[in-house]
Design a protein around this motif. Structure first.
Motif, PDB file in Angstrom:
ATOM      1  N   ALA A 158       0.839  -1.202   0.000  1.00 27.09           N
ATOM      2  CA  ALA A 158       0.000   0.000   0.000  1.00 27.09           C
ATOM      3  C   ALA A 158       0.875   1.252   0.000  1.00 27.09           C
ATOM      4  O   ALA A 158       0.582   2.228  -0.696  1.00 27.09           O
ATOM      5  CB  ALA A 158      -0.938  -0.014   1.205  1.00 27.09           C
ATOM      6  N   GLU A 159       1.960   1.219   0.752  1.00 32.76           N
ATOM      7  CA  GLU A 159       2.868   2.369   0.837  1.00 32.76           C
ATOM      8  C   GLU A 159       3.498   2.677  -0.527  1.00 32.76           C
ATOM      9  O   GLU A 159       3.579   3.839  -0.938  1.00 32.76           O
ATOM     10  CB  GLU A 159       3.956   2.095   1.872  1.00 32.76           C
ATOM     11  CG  GLU A 159       4.944   3.219   2.026  1.00 32.76           C
ATOM     12  CD  GLU A 159       6.021   2.904   3.043  1.00 32.76           C
ATOM     13  OE1 GLU A 159       6.306   3.791   3.846  1.00 32.76           O
ATOM     14  OE2 GLU A 159       6.576   1.774   3.019  1.00 32.76           O
ATOM     15  N   THR A 160       3.905   1.634  -1.249  1.00 32.80           N
ATOM     16  CA  THR A 160       4.509   1.829  -2.571  1.00 32.80           C
ATOM     17  C   THR A 160       3.486   2.391  -3.552  1.00 32.80           C
ATOM     18  O   THR A 160       3.782   3.344  -4.286  1.00 32.80           O
ATOM     19  CB  THR A 160       5.096   0.503  -3.096  1.00 32.80           C
ATOM     20  OG1 THR A 160       6.146   0.097  -2.215  1.00 32.80           O
ATOM     21  CG2 THR A 160       5.643   0.653  -4.498  1.00 32.80           C
ATOM     22  N   PHE A 161       2.268   1.845  -3.566  1.00 38.10           N
ATOM     23  CA  PHE A 161       1.244   2.369  -4.467  1.00 38.10           C
ATOM     24  C   PHE A 161       0.910   3.812  -4.138  1.00 38.10           C
ATOM     25  O   PHE A 161       0.746   4.643  -5.025  1.00 38.10           O
ATOM     26  CB  PHE A 161      -0.022   1.508  -4.434  1.00 38.10           C
ATOM     27  CG  PHE A 161      -0.006   0.422  -5.452  1.00 38.10           C
ATOM     28  CD1 PHE A 161      -0.033   0.712  -6.805  1.00 38.10           C
ATOM     29  CD2 PHE A 161       0.054  -0.904  -5.074  1.00 38.10           C
ATOM     30  CE1 PHE A 161       0.001  -0.292  -7.757  1.00 38.10           C
ATOM     31  CE2 PHE A 161       0.090  -1.914  -6.006  1.00 38.10           C
ATOM     32  CZ  PHE A 161       0.060  -1.610  -7.353  1.00 38.10           C
ATOM     33  N   GLU A 162       0.812   4.123  -2.864  1.00 38.14           N
ATOM     34  CA  GLU A 162       0.521   5.500  -2.466  1.00 38.14           C
ATOM     35  C   GLU A 162       1.605   6.440  -2.995  1.00 38.14           C
ATOM     36  O   GLU A 162       1.309   7.499  -3.551  1.00 38.14           O
ATOM     37  CB  GLU A 162       0.417   5.617  -0.950  1.00 38.14           C
ATOM     38  CG  GLU A 162       0.117   7.038  -0.499  1.00 38.14           C
ATOM     39  CD  GLU A 162       0.040   7.187   1.006  1.00 38.14           C
ATOM     40  OE1 GLU A 162      -0.344   8.279   1.437  1.00 38.14           O
ATOM     41  OE2 GLU A 162       0.362   6.242   1.741  1.00 38.14           O
ATOM     42  N   GLY A 163       2.856   6.037  -2.849  1.00 37.91           N
ATOM     43  CA  GLY A 163       3.961   6.857  -3.344  1.00 37.91           C
ATOM     44  C   GLY A 163       3.894   7.075  -4.845  1.00 37.91           C
ATOM     45  O   GLY A 163       4.148   8.177  -5.339  1.00 37.91           O
ATOM     46  N   MET A 164       3.537   6.031  -5.588  1.00 39.01           N
ATOM     47  CA  MET A 164       3.428   6.163  -7.043  1.00 39.01           C
ATOM     48  C   MET A 164       2.252   7.060  -7.434  1.00 39.01           C
ATOM     49  O   MET A 164       2.366   7.878  -8.340  1.00 39.01           O
ATOM     50  CB  MET A 164       3.285   4.792  -7.699  1.00 39.01           C
ATOM     51  CG  MET A 164       4.548   3.962  -7.639  1.00 39.01           C
ATOM     52  SD  MET A 164       4.506   2.445  -8.619  1.00 39.01           S
ATOM     53  CE  MET A 164       3.061   1.613  -7.991  1.00 39.01           C
ATOM     54  N   LEU A 165       1.120   6.914  -6.747  1.00 35.38           N
ATOM     55  CA  LEU A 165      -0.069   7.690  -7.095  1.00 35.38           C
ATOM     56  C   LEU A 165       0.056   9.162  -6.725  1.00 35.38           C
ATOM     57  O   LEU A 165      -0.535  10.019  -7.371  1.00 35.38           O
ATOM     58  CB  LEU A 165      -1.311   7.081  -6.443  1.00 35.38           C
ATOM     59  CG  LEU A 165      -1.737   5.725  -6.998  1.00 35.38           C
ATOM     60  CD1 LEU A 165      -2.887   5.143  -6.189  1.00 35.38           C
ATOM     61  CD2 LEU A 165      -2.124   5.832  -8.460  1.00 35.38           C
ATOM     62  N   THR A 166       0.827   9.457  -5.679  1.00 41.72           N
ATOM     63  CA  THR A 166       0.995  10.852  -5.266  1.00 41.72           C
ATOM     64  C   THR A 166       2.186  11.515  -5.956  1.00 41.72           C
ATOM     65  O   THR A 166       2.404  12.710  -5.803  1.00 41.72           O
ATOM     66  CB  THR A 166       1.178  10.959  -3.740  1.00 41.72           C
ATOM     67  OG1 THR A 166       2.338  10.226  -3.349  1.00 41.72           O
ATOM     68  CG2 THR A 166      -0.056  10.464  -2.995  1.00 41.72           C
TER      69      THR A 166
END
Length: 95
Positions: free
Chosen positions: A56-64
C-alpha cells in the motif's frame, strides 16, 4: 471495500482519465485489487493483460508522485507480471 482501495481507485482514475487502453490490475498487498481499462478504474480482481503488485505504501507513493514507478520496479518494490509494454504506458501515466 477498504479505504485504501477506495482512495487508490479515485486517485488512479484521476491520473488515467479513462483514456487507458488495455487491461491492468493493481494488487495492493493485504488490501485487494483494482482494475483499470478503457471503461475506467474499479475495485476488481478480473483477469488483466498486466498485473502490478506492491505494498500500500509503494502504491501511495506512485499515485501521489513521490515514487517513480520505474524506480519502484528497479528496486523490487513493484512486481510486474504480463505485458511489459502496457506496464511502461502505465508508468508514463503515473509519473
Amino acid at each position: 471495500m477498504s479505504e485504501v482501495i477506495e482512495t487508490a481507485v479515485k486517485l488512479l482514475g484521476e491520473k488515467l482519465g479513462g483514456s487507458f487502453s488495455g487491461v491492468a490490475k493493481f494488487v495492493i498487498e493485504g488490501e485487494g485489487a483494482i482494475v483499470a481499462d478503457s471503461t475506467g478504474v474499479r475495485a476488481s480482481d478480473d483477469e488483466a493483460d498486466v498485473t502490478l503488485t506492491a505494498s500500500a505504501e509503494t502504491f501511495e507513493g506512485m499515485l501521489t508522485g513521490d515514487l517513480n514507478p520505474t524506480a519502484a520496479f528497479m528496486t523490487g518494490k513493484l512486481k510486474i507480471d504480463g505485458n511489459m509494454g502496457l506496464a511502461m504506458k502505465l508508468a508514463s501515466a503515473l509519473a
